[in-house]
Write a protein that holds these residues in place. Structure first.
Motif, PDB file in Angstrom:
ATOM      1  N   GLN A 152     -19.518  32.043  -6.573  1.00 20.41           N
ATOM      2  CA  GLN A 152     -19.008  33.382  -6.870  1.00 20.41           C
ATOM      3  C   GLN A 152     -17.844  33.284  -7.837  1.00 20.41           C
ATOM      4  N   LEU A 153     -17.894  34.063  -8.933  1.00 18.44           N
ATOM      5  CA  LEU A 153     -16.761  34.166  -9.854  1.00 18.44           C
ATOM      6  C   LEU A 153     -15.801  35.222  -9.332  1.00 18.44           C
ATOM      7  N   GLU A 154     -14.528  34.893  -9.257  1.00 15.57           N
ATOM      8  CA  GLU A 154     -13.529  35.887  -8.872  1.00 15.57           C
ATOM      9  C   GLU A 154     -13.305  36.820 -10.057  1.00 15.57           C
ATOM     10  N   GLN A 155     -13.375  38.111  -9.804  1.00  7.66           N
ATOM     11  CA  GLN A 155     -13.197  39.106 -10.843  1.00  7.66           C
ATOM     12  C   GLN A 155     -11.916  39.888 -10.593  1.00  7.66           C
ATOM     13  N   PHE A 156     -11.354  40.444 -11.659  1.00  5.75           N
ATOM     14  CA  PHE A 156     -10.096  41.166 -11.578  1.00  5.75           C
ATOM     15  C   PHE A 156     -10.256  42.525 -12.246  1.00  5.75           C
ATOM     16  N   ARG A 157      -9.625  43.531 -11.660  1.00  5.64           N
ATOM     17  CA  ARG A 157      -9.688  44.878 -12.209  1.00  5.64           C
ATOM     18  C   ARG A 157      -8.791  44.986 -13.425  1.00  5.64           C
ATOM     19  N   ILE A 158      -9.329  45.559 -14.479  1.00  8.12           N
ATOM     20  CA  ILE A 158      -8.579  45.765 -15.710  1.00  8.12           C
ATOM     21  C   ILE A 158      -7.849  47.098 -15.614  1.00  8.12           C
ATOM     22  N   ASP A 159      -6.579  47.090 -15.980  1.00  5.87           N
ATOM     23  CA  ASP A 159      -5.771  48.305 -16.003  1.00  5.87           C
ATOM     24  C   ASP A 159      -5.332  48.578 -17.437  1.00  5.87           C
ATOM     25  N   TYR A 160      -4.898  49.798 -17.678  1.00  6.42           N
ATOM     26  CA  TYR A 160      -4.469  50.206 -19.016  1.00  6.42           C
ATOM     27  C   TYR A 160      -3.073  50.796 -18.953  1.00  6.42           C
ATOM     28  N   LEU A 219     -22.201  39.835 -14.127  1.00  6.99           N
ATOM     29  CA  LEU A 219     -20.883  40.358 -14.499  1.00  6.99           C
ATOM     30  C   LEU A 219     -20.502  41.552 -13.632  1.00  6.99           C
ATOM     31  N   ARG A 220     -21.447  42.150 -12.964  1.00  6.25           N
ATOM     32  CA  ARG A 220     -21.147  43.280 -12.063  1.00  6.25           C
ATOM     33  C   ARG A 220     -20.578  42.805 -10.731  1.00  6.25           C
ATOM     34  N   SER A 221     -21.157  41.744 -10.175  1.00  6.85           N
ATOM     35  CA  SER A 221     -20.753  41.295  -8.840  1.00  6.85           C
ATOM     36  C   SER A 221     -20.034  39.952  -8.834  1.00  6.85           C
ATOM     37  N   GLY A 222     -20.207  39.151  -9.885  1.00  4.60           N
ATOM     38  CA  GLY A 222     -19.639  37.812  -9.929  1.00  4.60           C
ATOM     39  C   GLY A 222     -20.503  36.766  -9.252  1.00  4.60           C
ATOM     40  N   LYS A 223     -21.602  37.186  -8.625  1.00  2.00           N
ATOM     41  CA  LYS A 223     -22.452  36.251  -7.885  1.00  2.00           C
ATOM     42  C   LYS A 223     -23.333  35.431  -8.818  1.00  2.00           C
ATOM     43  N   ARG A 262     -18.069  46.532 -23.732  1.00  2.00           N
ATOM     44  CA  ARG A 262     -17.558  46.477 -22.354  1.00  2.00           C
ATOM     45  C   ARG A 262     -16.652  45.267 -22.179  1.00  2.00           C
ATOM     46  N   THR A 263     -15.730  45.376 -21.232  1.00  2.00           N
ATOM     47  CA  THR A 263     -14.732  44.336 -21.030  1.00  2.00           C
ATOM     48  C   THR A 263     -14.710  43.912 -19.564  1.00  2.00           C
ATOM     49  N   TRP A 264     -14.615  42.602 -19.342  1.00  2.00           N
ATOM     50  CA  TRP A 264     -14.518  42.044 -17.997  1.00  2.00           C
ATOM     51  C   TRP A 264     -13.373  41.043 -17.961  1.00  2.00           C
ATOM     52  N   LEU A 265     -12.824  40.850 -16.770  1.00  2.00           N
ATOM     53  CA  LEU A 265     -11.759  39.872 -16.565  1.00  2.00           C
ATOM     54  C   LEU A 265     -12.104  39.077 -15.316  1.00  2.00           C
ATOM     55  N   MET A 266     -12.158  37.761 -15.444  1.00  2.00           N
ATOM     56  CA  MET A 266     -12.553  36.920 -14.318  1.00  2.00           C
ATOM     57  C   MET A 266     -11.858  35.574 -14.376  1.00  2.00           C
ATOM     58  N   GLN A 267     -12.095  34.777 -13.353  1.00  2.00           N
ATOM     59  CA  GLN A 267     -11.538  33.430 -13.364  1.00  2.00           C
ATOM     60  C   GLN A 267     -12.083  32.681 -14.570  1.00  2.00           C
ATOM     61  N   ARG A 268     -11.282  31.795 -15.105  1.00  6.24           N
ATOM     62  CA  ARG A 268     -11.632  31.129 -16.363  1.00  6.24           C
ATOM     63  C   ARG A 268     -12.563  29.935 -16.175  1.00  6.24           C
ATOM     64  N   ARG A 269     -12.629  29.376 -14.998  1.00  9.52           N
ATOM     65  CA  ARG A 269     -13.410  28.159 -14.780  1.00  9.52           C
ATOM     66  C   ARG A 269     -14.568  28.421 -13.824  1.00  9.52           C
ATOM     67  N   ASN A 316     -27.435  40.850 -21.123  1.00  8.44           N
ATOM     68  CA  ASN A 316     -27.969  41.681 -20.033  1.00  8.44           C
ATOM     69  C   ASN A 316     -27.101  41.620 -18.779  1.00  8.44           C
ATOM     70  N   ASP A 317     -25.796  41.779 -18.952  1.00 10.86           N
ATOM     71  CA  ASP A 317     -24.838  41.745 -17.837  1.00 10.86           C
ATOM     72  C   ASP A 317     -24.846  40.421 -17.074  1.00 10.86           C
ATOM     73  N   GLN A 318     -25.254  39.349 -17.728  1.00  3.28           N
ATOM     74  CA  GLN A 318     -25.262  38.018 -17.137  1.00  3.28           C
ATOM     75  C   GLN A 318     -24.395  37.085 -17.974  1.00  3.28           C
ATOM     76  N   LEU A 319     -23.534  36.339 -17.305  1.00  4.72           N
ATOM     77  CA  LEU A 319     -22.716  35.327 -17.956  1.00  4.72           C
ATOM     78  C   LEU A 319     -23.379  33.979 -17.704  1.00  4.72           C
ATOM     79  N   ARG A 320     -23.546  33.192 -18.742  1.00 11.84           N
ATOM     80  CA  ARG A 320     -24.141  31.852 -18.607  1.00 11.84           C
ATOM     81  C   ARG A 320     -23.079  30.804 -18.894  1.00 11.84           C
ATOM     82  N   CYS A 321     -22.858  29.928 -17.922  1.00 15.42           N
ATOM     83  CA  CYS A 321     -21.876  28.857 -18.061  1.00 15.42           C
ATOM     84  C   CYS A 321     -22.393  27.828 -19.069  1.00 15.42           C
TER      85      CYS A 321
END
Length: 98
Positions: A81-89, A70-74, A34-41, A56-61
């Protein structure tokens, strides 16, 4: 405008790709197919997330250990809150419209 980030065939599990689109610093993460795109910091202390761990769908800083969905950014333990961006193809390319 569509901004190319990476070819789909170049994705691999464990990928952490920092990219800049305009003035935005983003991080492309590919894990478990799976692929996600979010703010880098991290919004907590501006720590780069390039070495984050994902489980488990969790990002650890790596800076202070905060975890984000990773689903909500919360953040799981505070109001960050992490800002997330929609990936396009576009054909063989994965990218973002900003």
């Amino acid at each position: 405008m569509f901004h190319r980030l990476i070819r789909i065939m170049d994705l691999y599990d464990g990928l952490r790709l920092p990219v800049t689109v305009g003035r935005k610093e983003l991080l492309l993460i590919h894990e478990d197919g799976r692929t996600w795109l979010m703010q880098r910091r991290c919004p907590h202390a501006d720590f780069p997330l390039d070495r984050c761990t994902v489980m488990n769908d969790q990002l650890r800083c790596p800076g202070h250990g905060l975890t984000f969905s990773l689903r909500s950014g919360k953040c799981q333990t505070s109001s960050y809150q992490l800002e997330q961006f929609r990936i396009d193809y576009d054909g063989q390319w994965l990218g973002v419209e900003i």
